[in-house]
Each structure stands twice: as C-alpha cells, then as structure tokens.
Design an enzyme around this catalytic site. Structure first.
Site, PDB file in Angstrom:
ATOM      1  N   SER A  33     -13.338 -12.046  22.365  1.00  0.00           N
ATOM      2  CA  SER A  33     -14.317 -12.820  23.129  1.00  0.00           C
ATOM      3  C   SER A  33     -13.988 -14.300  22.967  1.00  0.00           C
ATOM      4  O   SER A  33     -12.863 -14.660  22.625  1.00  0.00           O
ATOM      5  CB  SER A  33     -15.722 -12.478  22.626  1.00  0.00           C
ATOM      6  OG  SER A  33     -16.710 -13.002  23.482  1.00  0.00           O
ATOM      7  N   ASN A  34     -14.935 -15.165  23.216  1.00  0.00           N
ATOM      8  CA  ASN A  34     -14.731 -16.614  23.094  1.00  0.00           C
ATOM      9  C   ASN A  34     -16.065 -17.252  22.724  1.00  0.00           C
ATOM     10  O   ASN A  34     -17.107 -16.587  22.775  1.00  0.00           O
ATOM     11  CB  ASN A  34     -14.157 -17.177  24.410  1.00  0.00           C
ATOM     12  CG  ASN A  34     -15.128 -17.014  25.554  1.00  0.00           C
ATOM     13  OD1 ASN A  34     -16.186 -17.630  25.580  1.00  0.00           O
ATOM     14  ND2 ASN A  34     -14.795 -16.140  26.498  1.00  0.00           N
ATOM     15  N   PRO A  35     -16.060 -18.542  22.327  1.00  0.00           N
ATOM     16  CA  PRO A  35     -17.281 -19.146  21.765  1.00  0.00           C
ATOM     17  C   PRO A  35     -18.306 -19.649  22.787  1.00  0.00           C
ATOM     18  O   PRO A  35     -19.199 -20.405  22.412  1.00  0.00           O
ATOM     19  CB  PRO A  35     -16.754 -20.331  20.948  1.00  0.00           C
ATOM     20  CG  PRO A  35     -15.286 -20.361  21.117  1.00  0.00           C
ATOM     21  CD  PRO A  35     -14.916 -19.459  22.217  1.00  0.00           C
ATOM     22  N   SER A  36     -18.233 -19.257  24.036  1.00  0.00           N
ATOM     23  CA  SER A  36     -19.214 -19.757  25.007  1.00  0.00           C
ATOM     24  C   SER A  36     -20.643 -19.455  24.543  1.00  0.00           C
ATOM     25  O   SER A  36     -20.965 -18.321  24.188  1.00  0.00           O
ATOM     26  CB  SER A  36     -18.961 -19.099  26.367  1.00  0.00           C
ATOM     27  OG  SER A  36     -20.002 -19.434  27.265  1.00  0.00           O
ATOM     28  N   ALA A 100     -17.581 -17.914  30.810  1.00  0.00           N
ATOM     29  CA  ALA A 100     -16.217 -17.945  30.269  1.00  0.00           C
ATOM     30  C   ALA A 100     -15.708 -16.511  30.271  1.00  0.00           C
ATOM     31  O   ALA A 100     -15.814 -15.786  29.276  1.00  0.00           O
ATOM     32  CB  ALA A 100     -16.216 -18.542  28.874  1.00  0.00           C
TER      33      ALA A 100
END
Ligand code: CTP
Ligand code: CA
Length: 223
Positions: A33-36, A100
């Site tokens: 995943s990503n930090p959005s 994101a």
C-alpha cells in the site's frame, strides 16, 4: 463542521470523489500500500457537501469517519475502487480522483497465508486499471480532476498526465513539502492543464484547496 453555512452554489451538482490508498493483497494477511491519509479526498467531499452538492465518496482504508450527508463507499483494492468509481461517476457532473491508487497488484495472490521460506522471494505484479484514464475515455460532459505527486519535472509530467487521461486539470504537489501531501492538514498545489498552462496556489488548508478545486471545476463547466 463549518462555522457558518456557505453559499449553496453546488446545489444540484453531483460530485464523485475518491480518497486514500488502495491495498493490494499478496496473501490473506499481507498487502502492499502507500501512506495516503485520505484527508484531501475527505476535504473535497466535506466542502462539496457543505456547498450543497450531492456527494459520493469512494475511499480506500483510512482512519477517517463517515461525513454526515455524504454517501461513503469503503473499498480496499484498486479493482474494487475501479468498479465503485465507475458506478459513482455514472451520473456525476464533477469527478475528482484524489486516491493514491496502487499501480500494480500481485499477479497471483495466494489464497492461503504464504509460509516463510529461506532465501529471496519473488512476487510478480501486474498493472492495475487506470481509473482516471477510464473515466477520461468516457468523459461526456463531466468535469474530470486528477492529482499527481511528482519529485521533479512536475508541471510537464502533470500536463502529460492530463492529456493522456483526458482530465480537465490535475493538481500537482510534491512529497517533500513539510506538513503537506501525505498526512498533513495543509497542501500546496499547482493547478496544471493539459495544454501546459498552470497556476501555483499558496500553501493553504486541504479544505481551502478543496474549495478552490471546486471553484475551478465550476469554471470549467462555465458557471
Ligand atoms: N490514477 C488512477 N488509477 C491508477 C493510477 C492513478 O485513477 N491506476 C489517478 C490518480 O488518482 C491521480 C492520477 O491518476 O488522480 C495521477 O496519478 P499518478 O500516480 O500520478 O499517475 P500514473 O499514471 O500512475 O503515473 P506514475 O507513473 O507517475 O505513477
Ligand atoms: Ca501511479
């Protein structure tokens, strides 16, 4: 909530907005995943609702509560977000992709937890659908807005994305600005159009960015 009721200049306007990251599972207990944080998309939904719009918010996993009066659809993967956004955008007038979206998902996710094995592990990824480009391919009369985070050549890259995805404009930001972008309450963005023209906005709250974004979307509609 807002202290006073703003003008209801979006009454009768249907807004679909995406927010947050997506999760791409490798197996039932592991994902990339990503930090959005989702804050930018939630700000767009909240401000649009406060200005009288009918709002559908499609969000990946975030730590933010439902907003009163906003239809909220919670999803995990890019494939789920793709389906939910196409549905939400169907009768929308303004569509905003702040999410994101992970560019790739595991080509062959395991249905059982993968046991640890000695040595390196290789995972094959396959591209996710580009939701903004899919919406742009069936744009009709909708106003279509994207976001982009770039580390260099930002305006040129954002303009190229607006052209490729048939978006009216893209709001560009940079991950390195302190207190902005991932997780922050402020944002400092540049509005970039497909023709390469752009407007740099000052650093303001994500709500103020949302309000300016909605003003710019109304201007595209000619109102
Ligand atoms: N986007 C999307 N679906 C994807 C990837 C991106 O809808 N699978 C949207 C994002 O929500 C954003 C815009 O496209 O509004 C730009 O995202 P970005 O990641 O900057 O664009 P990419 O085409 O994925 O390019 P890059 O190679 O720079 O990641
Ligand atoms: Ca991307």
């Amino acid at each position: 909530g807002l202290l006073s009721s703003p003008p209801q200049d979006l009454a009768g306007v249907r807004v679909a907005v995406s927010a947050g990251p997506t999760r791409e599972y490798l197996d039932p207990v592991r994902y990339i995943s990503n930090p959005s944080s989702g804050k930018m998309g939630f700000a767009v939904a909240e401000v649009a609702r406060a200005r009288g719009a009918d709002v559908t918010l499609v969000t990946g996993p975030v730590g933010l509560a439902d907003l009163p009066g906003v239809r909220t659809v919670r999803v995990e993967s890019a494939l789920e977000m793709h389906a939910a956004m196409l549905e939400a955008a169907r009768d929308a007038n303004v569509v905003v992709m702040t999410a994101a979206v992970a560019d790739y998902r595991a080509a062959d996710p395991a249905t059982e937890k993968r046991p640890k094995t000695p040595g390196d592990v290789t995972v094959t990824f396959t591209p996710n659908p580009d939701i903004l480009a899919a919406l742009g391919a069936e744009k009709g009369e909708r106003v279509l807005v994207g976001f982009a985070m770039e580390t260099d050549a930002g305006v040129a890259r954002a303009a190229e994305k607006a052209r490729r995805k048939n978006a009216d404009f893209i709001l560009l930001n940079y991950p390195t600005k302190v207190g902005t972008a991932f997780g922050g309450d402020d944002n400092e963005v540049t509005l970039v159009r497909a023709d390469g023209s752009f407007e740099a906005w000052p650093r303001v709250s994500k709500r103020e960015v949302a309000s300016r974004l909605l003003d710019a979307a109304l201007a595209v509609r000619g109102g």
